[in-house]
Scaffold this active site. Structure first.
Site, PDB file in Angstrom:
ATOM      1  N   SER A   1      51.488  -4.924  -4.360  1.00 30.41           N
ATOM      2  CA  SER A   1      50.589  -5.084  -3.200  1.00 30.41           C
ATOM      3  C   SER A   1      49.767  -3.834  -2.924  1.00 30.41           C
ATOM      4  O   SER A   1      49.450  -3.518  -1.782  1.00 30.41           O
ATOM      5  CB  SER A   1      51.410  -5.434  -1.952  1.00 30.41           C
ATOM      6  OG  SER A   1      52.124  -6.619  -2.153  1.00 30.41           O
ATOM      7  N   GLY A   2      49.439  -3.107  -3.982  1.00 34.59           N
ATOM      8  CA  GLY A   2      48.604  -1.917  -3.823  1.00 34.59           C
ATOM      9  C   GLY A   2      47.141  -2.294  -3.686  1.00 34.59           C
ATOM     10  O   GLY A   2      46.807  -3.394  -3.229  1.00 34.59           O
TER      11      GLY A   2
ATOM     12  N   ILE B   1      44.828  -3.009  -5.976  1.00 34.38           N
ATOM     13  CA  ILE B   1      44.386  -4.177  -6.755  1.00 34.38           C
ATOM     14  C   ILE B   1      45.006  -5.449  -6.191  1.00 34.38           C
ATOM     15  O   ILE B   1      44.328  -6.463  -6.013  1.00 34.38           O
ATOM     16  CB  ILE B   1      44.721  -4.029  -8.260  1.00 34.38           C
ATOM     17  CG1 ILE B   1      44.019  -2.810  -8.850  1.00 34.38           C
ATOM     18  CG2 ILE B   1      44.290  -5.290  -9.021  1.00 34.38           C
ATOM     19  CD1 ILE B   1      44.292  -2.582 -10.326  1.00 34.38           C
TER      20      ILE B   1
ATOM     21  N   ASP C   1      55.959  -7.097  -3.033  1.00 32.60           N
ATOM     22  CA  ASP C   1      56.062  -5.665  -3.308  1.00 32.60           C
ATOM     23  C   ASP C   1      57.485  -5.222  -3.003  1.00 32.60           C
ATOM     24  O   ASP C   1      58.168  -5.841  -2.176  1.00 32.60           O
ATOM     25  CB  ASP C   1      55.070  -4.866  -2.451  1.00 32.60           C
ATOM     26  CG  ASP C   1      54.749  -3.509  -3.068  1.00 32.60           C
ATOM     27  OD1 ASP C   1      53.708  -3.392  -3.747  1.00 32.60           O
ATOM     28  OD2 ASP C   1      55.550  -2.567  -2.883  1.00 32.60           O
TER      29      ASP C   1
ATOM     30  N   ARG D   1      48.984   6.681 -13.481  1.00 34.02           N
ATOM     31  CA  ARG D   1      49.225   7.967 -14.144  1.00 34.02           C
ATOM     32  C   ARG D   1      48.828   9.095 -13.212  1.00 34.02           C
ATOM     33  O   ARG D   1      47.737   9.111 -12.660  1.00 34.02           O
ATOM     34  CB  ARG D   1      48.417   8.032 -15.441  1.00 34.02           C
ATOM     35  CG  ARG D   1      48.796   9.202 -16.326  1.00 34.02           C
ATOM     36  CD  ARG D   1      48.152   9.039 -17.689  1.00 34.02           C
ATOM     37  NE  ARG D   1      48.305  10.210 -18.505  1.00 34.02           N
ATOM     38  CZ  ARG D   1      47.737  10.360 -19.695  1.00 34.02           C
ATOM     39  NH1 ARG D   1      46.978   9.398 -20.177  1.00 34.02           N
ATOM     40  NH2 ARG D   1      47.915  11.450 -20.408  1.00 34.02           N
TER      41      ARG D   1
ATOM     42  N   ARG E   1      51.384  10.216 -21.198  1.00 35.93           N
ATOM     43  CA  ARG E   1      51.254   8.771 -21.431  1.00 35.93           C
ATOM     44  C   ARG E   1      52.626   8.164 -21.725  1.00 35.93           C
ATOM     45  O   ARG E   1      52.943   7.062 -21.296  1.00 35.93           O
ATOM     46  CB  ARG E   1      50.295   8.543 -22.603  1.00 35.93           C
ATOM     47  CG  ARG E   1      49.964   7.091 -22.866  1.00 35.93           C
ATOM     48  CD  ARG E   1      48.923   6.981 -23.956  1.00 35.93           C
ATOM     49  NE  ARG E   1      47.592   7.202 -23.422  1.00 35.93           N
ATOM     50  CZ  ARG E   1      46.776   6.231 -23.035  1.00 35.93           C
ATOM     51  NH1 ARG E   1      47.161   4.983 -23.102  1.00 35.93           N
ATOM     52  NH2 ARG E   1      45.583   6.496 -22.577  1.00 35.93           N
TER      53      ARG E   1
ATOM     54  N   HIS F   1      42.690  -1.503 -24.681  1.00 35.42           N
ATOM     55  CA  HIS F   1      42.099  -1.131 -23.395  1.00 35.42           C
ATOM     56  C   HIS F   1      42.272   0.374 -23.203  1.00 35.42           C
ATOM     57  O   HIS F   1      43.140   0.837 -22.485  1.00 35.42           O
ATOM     58  CB  HIS F   1      42.799  -1.904 -22.278  1.00 35.42           C
ATOM     59  CG  HIS F   1      42.191  -1.700 -20.918  1.00 35.42           C
ATOM     60  ND1 HIS F   1      40.852  -1.865 -20.662  1.00 35.42           N
ATOM     61  CD2 HIS F   1      42.748  -1.338 -19.736  1.00 35.42           C
ATOM     62  CE1 HIS F   1      40.618  -1.622 -19.386  1.00 35.42           C
ATOM     63  NE2 HIS F   1      41.751  -1.299 -18.810  1.00 35.42           N
TER      64      HIS F   1
END
Length: 314
Positions: free
Chosen positions: A12-13, A15, A35, A84, A90, A177
């Protein structure tokens, strides 16, 4: 009265909240906003429902911390995971988000095994692979949001270069991506005219198009550098909605997404961005483009990058 589709949003951030708002405005279905943080999905759901009354939307939105509420979902969009952060490798990000994705996948398998699943969480090509393997869902029902977003960035930059409406631009971006994605100028058009032909007419130059391709590859990074405290969310959410709508309404749109390849493009058991047709059964077919030797070399390099990332979780 026809029952609304049930759409669950895991995370539920920024986006997740934007997705819920767009789904509500388009009245695509009732929403479960999940969330792990108590109060956040409940508060956002209430705010979004109140916004819906102004827009005239009767869509129901339920905020929850309980996976059981996603039971029987028709479609699920996953944004859960850490972004990140400075100083984080990564590999660190992959490790943390793989753990989160495994938990999400187990609950999707338990409560919504018939759902169509769109993954947005980064590193995208790895996370959508984890979702497929851990959930046991059929590969035509699990895809990743990548190429629609990358193409939207390419479209914008091309529209600005040629000084035309974005409605006149169609572009194609293949591959992983990330920085090694492959924007294809040859398969990109302005009102049906391929970019190389427009260059021959003197409307742009190879140098300018190469700059646009580089900017497209770094599209996400450019926004992160400007925001400093986050990453893009409006365009990623809008991209996922395009995919969702094609599924729910059986529009059979051809969209570039991270799809599970089983021999297409010479790739086996990996998620890579390619054009696919999306309809009510999920992925109806993979569209295999004829690539030049140079394009194929770039595509293979991008695939190799995805393969190396997948190796880190095996």
């Amino acid at each position: 009265m026809k029952q609304n589709a049930k759409i669950s949003l895991i995370g539920s951030g920024n986006i997740g909240g934007t997705l819920a708002h767009l789904i509500s405005l388009r009245e695509l279905g009732d929403i479960v906003l999940f969330d792990v943080t108590e109060g956040v999905p409940q508060g956002k759901a209430l705010d979004l429902m109140q916004a819906g009354t102004i827009a005239g939307s009767d869509i129901k939105i339920k905020g929850t911390n309980d996976y059981k509420d996603i039971e029987g979902s028709d479609a699920i969009i996953i944004t859960a995971g850490l972004p990140r952060k400075p100083g984080m490798s990564r590999e660190d990000l992959i490790s943390i988000n793989t753990g989160i994705m495994k938990t999400v996948a187990a609950n999707v398998k338990k409560y919504a095994p018939d759902a169509f699943v769109i993954v947005i969480t980064n590193p995208l090509d790895v996370m959508v692979y984890v979702m497929l393997k851990e959930s046991g869902l059929p590969h035509n029902k699990v895809i990743g949001m990548a190429g629609v977003l990358d193409s939207s960035r390419f479209n914008l930059f091309l529209a600005e270069e040629f000084k035309v409406s974005v409605n006149n631009v169609n572009s194609m971006v293949l591959g992983g991506h990330g920085d090694a994605m492959v924007p294809l100028a040859r398969y990109s058009t302005i009102s049906g005219v391929p970019i190389p032909d427009l260059i021959k007419m003197g409307l742009s130059s190879n140098e300018n198009i190469e700059k646009i391709i580089d900017r497209t590859r770094n599209g996400g990074g450019e926004i992160v550098a400007l925001l400093k405290t986050g990453s893009a969310y409006y365009a990623p959410a809008a991209s996922a909605i395009e995919m969702l709508e094609s599924y729910l309404k059986d529009k059979r749109q051809i969209l570039t997404c991270a799809a599970h390849l089983q021999g297409e493009y010479g790739v086996h058991d990996l998620y890579v961005g390619v054009p696919i047709m999306i309809g009510k059964e999920g992925v109806l077919r993979v569209i295999e483009l004829q690539l030049t030797a140079e394009e194929k070399a770039l595509f293979d390099k991008s695939v190799e990058g995805v393969k190396k990332l997948i190796e880190t979780i095996k």
